[in-house]
Design an enzyme around this catalytic site. Sequence first.
Site, PDB file in Angstrom:
ATOM      1  N   MET A 141      -7.134   9.088  10.407  1.00 46.01           N
ATOM      2  CA  MET A 141      -7.835   9.612   9.224  1.00 46.01           C
ATOM      3  C   MET A 141      -8.740  10.797   9.560  1.00 46.01           C
ATOM      4  O   MET A 141      -9.824  10.930   8.997  1.00 46.01           O
ATOM      5  CB  MET A 141      -8.688   8.502   8.574  1.00 46.01           C
ATOM      6  CG  MET A 141      -7.859   7.363   8.041  1.00 46.01           C
ATOM      7  SD  MET A 141      -8.859   5.989   7.425  1.00 46.01           S
ATOM      8  CE  MET A 141      -9.285   5.132   8.928  1.00 46.01           C
ATOM      9  N   LYS A 185      -4.157   3.230  -2.834  1.00 48.78           N
ATOM     10  CA  LYS A 185      -4.956   3.613  -1.678  1.00 48.78           C
ATOM     11  C   LYS A 185      -4.357   4.774  -0.908  1.00 48.78           C
ATOM     12  O   LYS A 185      -3.947   4.670   0.231  1.00 48.78           O
ATOM     13  CB  LYS A 185      -5.184   2.429  -0.710  1.00 48.78           C
ATOM     14  CG  LYS A 185      -5.906   1.328  -1.412  1.00 48.78           C
ATOM     15  CD  LYS A 185      -6.901   0.536  -0.681  1.00 48.78           C
ATOM     16  CE  LYS A 185      -7.129   0.481   0.691  1.00 48.78           C
ATOM     17  NZ  LYS A 185      -8.084  -0.013   1.437  1.00 48.78           N
ATOM     18  N   ASP A 219       0.809  -1.214   0.000  1.00 44.07           N
ATOM     19  CA  ASP A 219       0.000   0.000   0.000  1.00 44.07           C
ATOM     20  C   ASP A 219       0.838   1.256   0.000  1.00 44.07           C
ATOM     21  O   ASP A 219       2.025   1.230   0.284  1.00 44.07           O
ATOM     22  CB  ASP A 219      -0.815   0.052   1.301  1.00 44.07           C
ATOM     23  CG  ASP A 219      -2.025  -0.833   1.237  1.00 44.07           C
ATOM     24  OD1 ASP A 219      -2.332  -1.308   0.147  1.00 44.07           O
ATOM     25  OD2 ASP A 219      -2.652  -1.032   2.296  1.00 44.07           O
TER      26      ASP A 219
HETATM   27  N1  SAH Z   1      -3.555   0.165   9.567  1.00 45.80           N
HETATM   28  C1  SAH Z   1      -2.990   1.468   9.768  1.00 45.80           C
HETATM   29  C2  SAH Z   1      -4.001   2.567   9.651  1.00 45.80           C
HETATM   30  C3  SAH Z   1      -4.552   2.752   8.282  1.00 45.80           C
HETATM   31  S1  SAH Z   1      -5.710   4.050   8.200  1.00 45.80           S
HETATM   32  C4  SAH Z   1      -2.281   1.510  11.114  1.00 45.80           C
HETATM   33  O1  SAH Z   1      -2.410   0.574  11.908  1.00 45.80           O
HETATM   34  O2  SAH Z   1      -1.602   2.481  11.381  1.00 45.80           O
HETATM   35  C5  SAH Z   1      -4.707   5.360   7.557  1.00 45.80           C
HETATM   36  C6  SAH Z   1      -4.473   6.401   8.608  1.00 45.80           C
HETATM   37  O3  SAH Z   1      -3.451   5.981   9.493  1.00 45.80           O
HETATM   38  C7  SAH Z   1      -3.979   7.724   8.080  1.00 45.80           C
HETATM   39  O4  SAH Z   1      -5.016   8.522   7.600  1.00 45.80           O
HETATM   40  C8  SAH Z   1      -3.356   8.321   9.308  1.00 45.80           C
HETATM   41  O5  SAH Z   1      -4.341   8.829  10.173  1.00 45.80           O
HETATM   42  C9  SAH Z   1      -2.775   7.105   9.962  1.00 45.80           C
HETATM   43  N2  SAH Z   1      -1.341   6.937   9.658  1.00 45.80           N
HETATM   44  C10 SAH Z   1      -0.761   5.887   9.060  1.00 45.80           C
HETATM   45  N3  SAH Z   1       0.576   6.050   9.010  1.00 45.80           N
HETATM   46  C11 SAH Z   1       0.831   7.227   9.600  1.00 45.80           C
HETATM   47  C12 SAH Z   1       2.019   7.963   9.891  1.00 45.80           C
HETATM   48  N4  SAH Z   1       3.227   7.515   9.556  1.00 45.80           N
HETATM   49  N5  SAH Z   1       1.906   9.145  10.524  1.00 45.80           N
HETATM   50  C13 SAH Z   1       0.723   9.618  10.897  1.00 45.80           C
HETATM   51  N6  SAH Z   1      -0.422   8.972  10.649  1.00 45.80           N
HETATM   52  C14 SAH Z   1      -0.375   7.795  10.019  1.00 45.80           C
END
Ligand code: SAH
Length: 519
Positions: free
Chosen positions: A182, A66, A44
């Site tokens: 998000m 995505k 992704d």
């Molecule tokens: N499965 C992922 C979340 C996916 S939803 C997890 O466990 O982290 C996607 C959201 O995750 C983004 O919109 C943001 O809010 C957050 N996110 C993912 N990576 C990030 C990062 N490096 N820094 C800040 N927010 C992050």
Amino acid sequence: MMTEQTKKTRPGKVYLVGAGPGDPGLITLRGKYLLERAEVVVYDYLATPKLLKYVPKDAHLIYAGKKGGTKHTHTQEEINQMLVDWGRQGKMVVRLKGGDPFIFGRGGEEIEQLAAAGVAFEVVPGVTSATAAATYAGIPITHREYTASVAFLTGHEDPTKKDSNIDWPKLATGAGTLVIYMGIKNLPTIVHNLVSNGRDPQTPVAVVRWASTPEQHSVIGTLETIVEKVRVEGIKPPALIVVGEVVKLRDTIDWFEKRPLFGKKIMVTRTREQASELVAGLEEDGASCLEFSTIHLKPVDSYEILDGELERIDEYHWLLFTSINAVKYFFHRLHERGMDSRDLKGVSVAAVGRATGDLLLNYGIRVDLIPETFTAEGLSESLLDLGVEGRNILIPRALKAREILPETLRGAGAQAMVAPVYQNVPVQGDREKLRRILEEGEIDMITFTSSSTVTNFLALLDANDQEEMNMFLQGVKIAAIGPITGKTVTDNGLKIDVQPDEYTIEAMNQAIVEFYSRE
Ligand code: SAH
């Protein structure tokens, strides 16, 4: 081609693997193990591409896209189907997902589809971005004195939706710490939902973008001020929102953004083969490194000279190594000829510096001499002190190099023989890319670790004149590993900002840190 036979004998399996939040070091050992064995990897936008270095070269890589809010490269249905298809073809598939696959990652849906299709699967958890963002922003999400509960929510819900899946009245004050994924686009609505349901407007809030990467950017405020602050700072997804009293602990605990080179972008011009040590060191101090190799090493076209000297190696008194590369290529050829370190018996060995000496030990050679100053001059001085008259000295080295060492030794009565073992060739780099990066003002510092990195860099840049060169390098600091490289820098009309007292990668790294802490 997959045959019917193998299809039947080996069933496929799909591994849903959490890639962690962004820093490639935060994947689990199990995740890395699986990547190293993958035949197909479907990854992704948020699963850092840096992890793909673990994947076998012949594996099939599929970018599933995505990126929140923008056009999806593949729809979720397509991805689900893709996983089923590869699994059915008997492949070992890694589905690499940002953070943890089961936290707002639709991992559950992907697995349900695999289960329905009868494809075998496993799931490997990952460090979710909520804990990573808080940790890397210096915020413990729970703390005995502040809160005993934490809730993870999505802020992605349509704000106009009448029946929210999130029970705001209960959650607003129901958990001490809230971490919202998000939520950037809906931040005003989220803040409104919290405050109108009883959360104190003075509650501290942190918004953390690109957590755990060199691009991490955090904004701190309260429920009252955060919307405006996020707007002013221009924070876009991906970012997390952390709400709660624990945010106050950042004042004490902030560690990631406090590292000495955090936020600095440093260009490393070394050969690809050698850049890693410097890059690792600088990144450890928080810098973001851009590798832009200007030279590439390869064996000499002919080993005639070295081969001839190896035939009579027992007539030599000294063998001198002026670089790590000289050691590597010399031994490569020695081994190719069916010889090894034992054939060097009786010859004294000198190395220009500590790193070169350390490498020689790996080949079973304990060096007899390392000069105090790690340059060719330093080496010849130390040898002259020992007396070299009438001594036979072999110098395996680069095809093109300074003649100071053999000349000084000859001047003192030694028979100094140069045997080229490798050559530096300029990388036919991407001039437009280099110019664009510099024009965009992205680079804070360029590091040069040898004279040829300087000359090749400038040749690649190919500025029309001094004025144009200065324009490209405006505001860019320059680090040179030692006086020889430094002289090439100044001879080309550039100013040196950093030059260590000891000419090693480690000392250079340290000098860069000191430079920025003075600034
Ligand atoms: N499965 C992922 C979340 C996916 S939803 C997890 O466990 O982290 C996607 C959201 O995750 C983004 O919109 C943001 O809010 C957050 N996110 C993912 N990576 C990030 C990062 N490096 N820094 C800040 N927010 C992050």
